[in-house]
Design a protein around this motif. Structure first.
Motif, PDB file in Angstrom:
ATOM      1  N   ILE A  18       0.846  -1.189   0.000  1.00 31.85           N
ATOM      2  CA  ILE A  18       0.000   0.000   0.000  1.00 31.85           C
ATOM      3  C   ILE A  18       0.881   1.239   0.000  1.00 31.85           C
ATOM      4  O   ILE A  18       1.858   1.320   0.741  1.00 31.85           O
ATOM      5  CB  ILE A  18      -0.929   0.013   1.236  1.00 31.85           C
ATOM      6  CG1 ILE A  18      -1.872  -1.193   1.193  1.00 31.85           C
ATOM      7  CG2 ILE A  18      -1.731   1.293   1.298  1.00 31.85           C
ATOM      8  CD1 ILE A  18      -2.704  -1.344   2.444  1.00 31.85           C
ATOM      9  N   LYS A  19       0.536   2.215  -0.821  1.00 35.51           N
ATOM     10  CA  LYS A  19       1.320   3.444  -0.883  1.00 35.51           C
ATOM     11  C   LYS A  19       1.220   4.209   0.433  1.00 35.51           C
ATOM     12  O   LYS A  19       0.257   4.083   1.175  1.00 35.51           O
ATOM     13  CB  LYS A  19       0.827   4.313  -2.036  1.00 35.51           C
ATOM     14  CG  LYS A  19       1.070   3.692  -3.386  1.00 35.51           C
ATOM     15  CD  LYS A  19       0.543   4.573  -4.476  1.00 35.51           C
ATOM     16  CE  LYS A  19       0.749   3.906  -5.821  1.00 35.51           C
ATOM     17  NZ  LYS A  19       0.184   4.686  -6.906  1.00 35.51           N
ATOM     18  N   LYS A  20       2.206   5.048   0.685  1.00 31.22           N
ATOM     19  CA  LYS A  20       2.308   5.748   1.975  1.00 31.22           C
ATOM     20  C   LYS A  20       1.199   6.775   2.188  1.00 31.22           C
ATOM     21  O   LYS A  20       0.557   6.787   3.210  1.00 31.22           O
ATOM     22  CB  LYS A  20       3.670   6.453   2.072  1.00 31.22           C
ATOM     23  CG  LYS A  20       4.832   5.522   2.008  1.00 31.22           C
ATOM     24  CD  LYS A  20       5.229   5.086   3.368  1.00 31.22           C
ATOM     25  CE  LYS A  20       6.444   4.187   3.247  1.00 31.22           C
ATOM     26  NZ  LYS A  20       6.785   3.515   4.420  1.00 31.22           N
ATOM     27  N   ASN A  42      -0.448   8.125   8.886  1.00 31.19           N
ATOM     28  CA  ASN A  42      -0.347   7.701  10.290  1.00 31.19           C
ATOM     29  C   ASN A  42      -1.149   8.574  11.247  1.00 31.19           C
ATOM     30  O   ASN A  42      -0.838   8.652  12.426  1.00 31.19           O
ATOM     31  CB  ASN A  42       1.105   7.628  10.741  1.00 31.19           C
ATOM     32  CG  ASN A  42       1.868   6.561   9.996  1.00 31.19           C
ATOM     33  OD1 ASN A  42       1.299   5.546   9.601  1.00 31.19           O
ATOM     34  ND2 ASN A  42       3.142   6.775   9.788  1.00 31.19           N
ATOM     35  N   LYS A  43      -2.174   9.239  10.747  1.00 29.83           N
ATOM     36  CA  LYS A  43      -3.064  10.030  11.593  1.00 29.83           C
ATOM     37  C   LYS A  43      -4.491   9.526  11.400  1.00 29.83           C
ATOM     38  O   LYS A  43      -4.953   9.368  10.272  1.00 29.83           O
ATOM     39  CB  LYS A  43      -2.988  11.512  11.245  1.00 29.83           C
ATOM     40  CG  LYS A  43      -1.648  12.118  11.590  1.00 29.83           C
ATOM     41  CD  LYS A  43      -1.639  13.589  11.338  1.00 29.83           C
ATOM     42  CE  LYS A  43      -0.257  14.145  11.684  1.00 29.83           C
ATOM     43  NZ  LYS A  43      -0.172  15.573  11.441  1.00 29.83           N
ATOM     44  N   VAL A  87     -11.166   4.784  -0.523  1.00 31.58           N
ATOM     45  CA  VAL A  87     -10.187   4.358   0.470  1.00 31.58           C
ATOM     46  C   VAL A  87      -9.544   3.050   0.013  1.00 31.58           C
ATOM     47  O   VAL A  87     -10.010   2.410  -0.922  1.00 31.58           O
ATOM     48  CB  VAL A  87     -10.826   4.159   1.866  1.00 31.58           C
ATOM     49  CG1 VAL A  87     -11.364   5.455   2.421  1.00 31.58           C
ATOM     50  CG2 VAL A  87     -11.899   3.110   1.836  1.00 31.58           C
ATOM     51  N   VAL A  88      -8.473   2.665   0.708  1.00 28.27           N
ATOM     52  CA  VAL A  88      -7.831   1.372   0.501  1.00 28.27           C
ATOM     53  C   VAL A  88      -8.137   0.531   1.737  1.00 28.27           C
ATOM     54  O   VAL A  88      -7.981   0.995   2.864  1.00 28.27           O
ATOM     55  CB  VAL A  88      -6.308   1.535   0.315  1.00 28.27           C
ATOM     56  CG1 VAL A  88      -5.626   0.193   0.229  1.00 28.27           C
ATOM     57  CG2 VAL A  88      -6.020   2.363  -0.917  1.00 28.27           C
ATOM     58  N   PHE A  89      -8.565  -0.703   1.541  1.00 27.35           N
ATOM     59  CA  PHE A  89      -8.962  -1.566   2.651  1.00 27.35           C
ATOM     60  C   PHE A  89      -7.739  -2.290   3.199  1.00 27.35           C
ATOM     61  O   PHE A  89      -7.093  -3.060   2.508  1.00 27.35           O
ATOM     62  CB  PHE A  89     -10.017  -2.570   2.180  1.00 27.35           C
ATOM     63  CG  PHE A  89     -10.613  -3.387   3.287  1.00 27.35           C
ATOM     64  CD1 PHE A  89     -11.283  -2.780   4.325  1.00 27.35           C
ATOM     65  CD2 PHE A  89     -10.511  -4.767   3.275  1.00 27.35           C
ATOM     66  CE1 PHE A  89     -11.854  -3.529   5.342  1.00 27.35           C
ATOM     67  CE2 PHE A  89     -11.073  -5.526   4.280  1.00 27.35           C
ATOM     68  CZ  PHE A  89     -11.741  -4.904   5.316  1.00 27.35           C
TER      69      PHE A  89
END
Length: 114
Positions: A18-20, A42-43, A87-89
């Motif tokens: 998954i991309k950052k 990361n939030k 979104v990415v799951f």
């Protein structure tokens, strides 16, 4: 290797693909509860879990597919209200089966795209 180490290994391999800087729907489950978070860089932007009082009344303090589908609906509605549609799951290494599958399908039905 124990179950949890295998799950963490799968989760690590999934997260490397998954991309950052992408908005993710991260799912975590325990034997009693299920948690869903929308995370970017990361939030945590949004969250929903079976521990919330209004959700706990609906699910009658149970940890089954029904409560997971309710969490999926709620997190999808909160995302759409914030303007997040895609979104990415990230299933955190759990198999796409049971409560994880119920949460994902109900989020898709409520309008999230992943």
């Amino acid at each position: 290797m124990c179950k949890n180490k295998k799950r963490l290994k799968r989760a690590k391999s999934i997260r490397t693909k998954i991309k950052k800087n992408v908005i993710k729907l991260v799912v975590f489950r325990t034997s009693h509860n299920i948690y869903a978070q929308i995370v970017c860089n990361n939030k945590t932007l949004l969250s929903a879990s079976t521990l919330e009082k209004n959700i706990n009344k609906i699910t009658n303090n149970s940890s089954n597919k029904y409560s997971a589908s309710i969490i999926g609906n709620i997190i999808a509605k909160r995302c759409i209200d914030k303007g997040i549609k895609k979104v990415v799951f990230d299933r955190s290494g759990y198999k796409y089966h049971g409560r994880i599958k119920a949460l994902a399908e109900s989020a898709r039905e409520s309008g999230l795209i992943f």
